[in-house]
Enzyme design. Structure first.
Site, mmCIF file in Angstrom:
data_model
loop_
_atom_site.group_PDB
_atom_site.id
_atom_site.type_symbol
_atom_site.label_atom_id
_atom_site.label_comp_id
_atom_site.label_asym_id
_atom_site.label_seq_id
_atom_site.Cartn_x
_atom_site.Cartn_y
_atom_site.Cartn_z
ATOM 1 N N SER A 107 -0.463 -2.422 16.840
ATOM 2 C CA SER A 107 -1.254 -3.118 15.825
ATOM 3 C C SER A 107 -1.760 -4.460 16.337
ATOM 4 O O SER A 107 -1.084 -5.142 17.120
ATOM 5 C CB SER A 107 -0.399 -3.344 14.579
ATOM 6 N N TYR A 130 -8.232 -4.835 14.134
ATOM 7 C CA TYR A 130 -8.777 -5.397 12.907
ATOM 8 C C TYR A 130 -9.971 -6.259 13.280
ATOM 9 O O TYR A 130 -9.918 -7.015 14.266
ATOM 10 C CB TYR A 130 -7.742 -6.274 12.182
ATOM 11 N N THR A 156 -9.399 0.004 12.218
ATOM 12 C CA THR A 156 -8.995 0.115 10.812
ATOM 13 C C THR A 156 -10.110 -0.391 9.914
ATOM 14 O O THR A 156 -10.610 -1.513 10.084
ATOM 15 C CB THR A 156 -7.704 -0.672 10.551
ATOM 16 N N LYS A 252 -9.853 4.612 11.267
ATOM 17 C CA LYS A 252 -8.713 4.786 10.367
ATOM 18 C C LYS A 252 -9.012 4.201 8.985
ATOM 19 O O LYS A 252 -9.518 3.083 8.868
ATOM 20 C CB LYS A 252 -7.478 4.087 10.940
ATOM 21 N N HIS A 276 -3.849 3.614 3.912
ATOM 22 C CA HIS A 276 -3.059 2.477 4.412
ATOM 23 C C HIS A 276 -1.620 2.531 3.897
ATOM 24 O O HIS A 276 -1.003 1.515 3.576
ATOM 25 C CB HIS A 276 -3.714 1.145 4.021
ATOM 26 N N ASP A 307 -2.766 10.273 8.149
ATOM 27 C CA ASP A 307 -1.725 9.248 8.108
ATOM 28 C C ASP A 307 -1.308 9.040 6.661
ATOM 29 O O ASP A 307 -2.151 8.987 5.766
ATOM 30 C CB ASP A 307 -2.289 7.941 8.686
ATOM 31 N N GLY A 309 2.621 9.255 4.207
ATOM 32 C CA GLY A 309 3.527 10.106 3.454
ATOM 33 C C GLY A 309 4.378 11.050 4.265
ATOM 34 O O GLY A 309 5.256 11.723 3.713
#
Length: 378
Positions: A107, A130, A156, A252, A276, A307, A309
């Site tokens: 990240s 980001y 993202t 994403k 997210h 992505d 859960g």
């Protein structure tokens, strides 16, 4: 605890070992946390077809994600503050992922820097970007990821503004964390965690401090982060980021078929169906419930990943059956990291691998690449 058999066991152990403000950061969603819960609960509603008297020998979970070989269709998701779950957390998780033969995604808001992770690994990892208002910083981030030989860039799209997370507000968590008497007490109750953190100098955002303009310490970092997420991010930004990067690009945060169609036209190599982790728009659909619609809309034009859960190997298999070419796990590896460090990440991945392998066999399949809608019960 004598046995760790499922991801929930690692979660329970991490809860006991990680200071509350950092455990809650990883284990929270926005507002009522309805979307966070739905991400998990909607997987449980999907039923599988049990098949018998089929050859279950010589099984393989090996496949590819964006053309890169993976030992199973799983990558470690980009997660902020990973190095606060365990000292040097990003480096340890990247090493565990490399040993397992799957991608690790670092990240932008990591504690260990791009260079730190590159120094701890021998194979390319992925980097998540980001987009900040300070474009020179963004360009430099991309160049640093290229210099570290990262093999994919994950952009993202769904964090232009921050969703409100009540647990973080009640715990007084900020970015970067500020040490208050309340926080010091939370940390003091986790002496093992404290001892490990004292053994590292990586305790702030390594990709930002010393790299962004005017950010040289924690106080200046606080001001910078509060101002930097860009609410004007648009599809035009994807164009210049793709050009600057020049390698495989993954988008994403896609949760709507119309956005998926726009993403397919952008020239990206893959999209990640994601909300997210339920940390942004509470009340949105779960990722798994939107996956079939997005696959129907663009699955023949662009690679689709998922992505959100996933807590078991069965969840991975269900996602693959519904059209995902790859999946990402965030919280499961964070629980493992907080519980047992690098070994905990390995255990989390091994649990998911074994559950996926057994489930695939009981559904009558020997190759993950052969898993499709026919393993889903009506």
């Amino acid at each position: 605890m004598t046995q760790i058999l499922e991801i929930r066991d690692l979660k329970a152990l991490a809860r006991r070992r990680v200071p509350k403000l950092f455990f809650d950061y990883a284990d929270s969603g926005a507002w009522t946390e309805g979307t966070y819960r739905a991400n998990e609960e909607d997987f449980a509603r999907i039923k599988l077809r049990q098949r018998v008297l089929v050859d279950m020998s010589d099984r393989s979970l090996e496949t590819t994600m964006i053309g890169q070989k993976v030992s199973m269709p799983v990558a470690l998701a980009p997660t902020g503050l990973t190095g606060m779950q365990h000292a040097d957390g990003e480096m340890l998780a990247a090493q565990a992922a490399e040993a397992f033969g799957i991608p690790f995604t670092l990240s932008t808001m990591s504690i260990c820097s791009i260079e730190d992770v590159a120094s701890a690994t021998t194979k390319p990892f992925w980097f998540q970007l980001y987009v900040m208002r300070e474009r020179e910083f963004v360009l430099n981030l991309i160049d640093r990821a290229k210099a570290a030989k990262c093999s994919a860039l994950v952009l993202t799209l769904d964090l232009q503004i921050l969703g409100q997370r009540h647990k973080d507000l009640r715990n007084g968590l900020s970015a970067p964390p500020r040490l208050t008497p309340k926080h010091l007490w939370m940390m003091a109750t986790r002496p093992g965690w404290c001892m490990k953190m004292l053994g590292t100098n990586r305790r702030t955002f390594g990709n930002i401090v010393g790299h962004a303009k005017s950010v040289s310490d924690l106080s200046s970092l606080q001001v910078w982060t509060n101002e930097q997420f860009d609410p004007q991010l648009s599809w035009k930004d994807v164009e210049w980021i793709k050009e600057r990067w020049g390698g495989p690009l993954i988008l994403k945060g896609i949760l709507d078929p119309e956005d998926a169609k726009m993403a397919a036209k952008s020239g990206a190599d893959a999209i990640i169906v994601s909300n997210h982790g339920g940390r942004q728009l509470d009340g949105a659909h779960s990722s798994i419930s939107m996956l079939p619609r997005i696959v129907d809309a663009v699955g023949d034009q662009i690679e689709v990943h998922l992505d959100g859960g996933i807590r078991s190997g069965q969840d991975v298999l269900k996602a693959v059956a519904l059209g995902a070419k790859g999946t990402y796990i965030g919280r499961p590896f964070l629980y493992g990291l907080g519980a047992l460090g690098k070994e905990g990440v390995r255990i989390a991945l091994d649990i998911i691998r074994k559950e996926m392998d057994t489930t695939m066999a009981l559904c009558g399949k020997r190759r993950i690449t052969d898993v499709g809608l026919d393993v889903i019960a009506d």
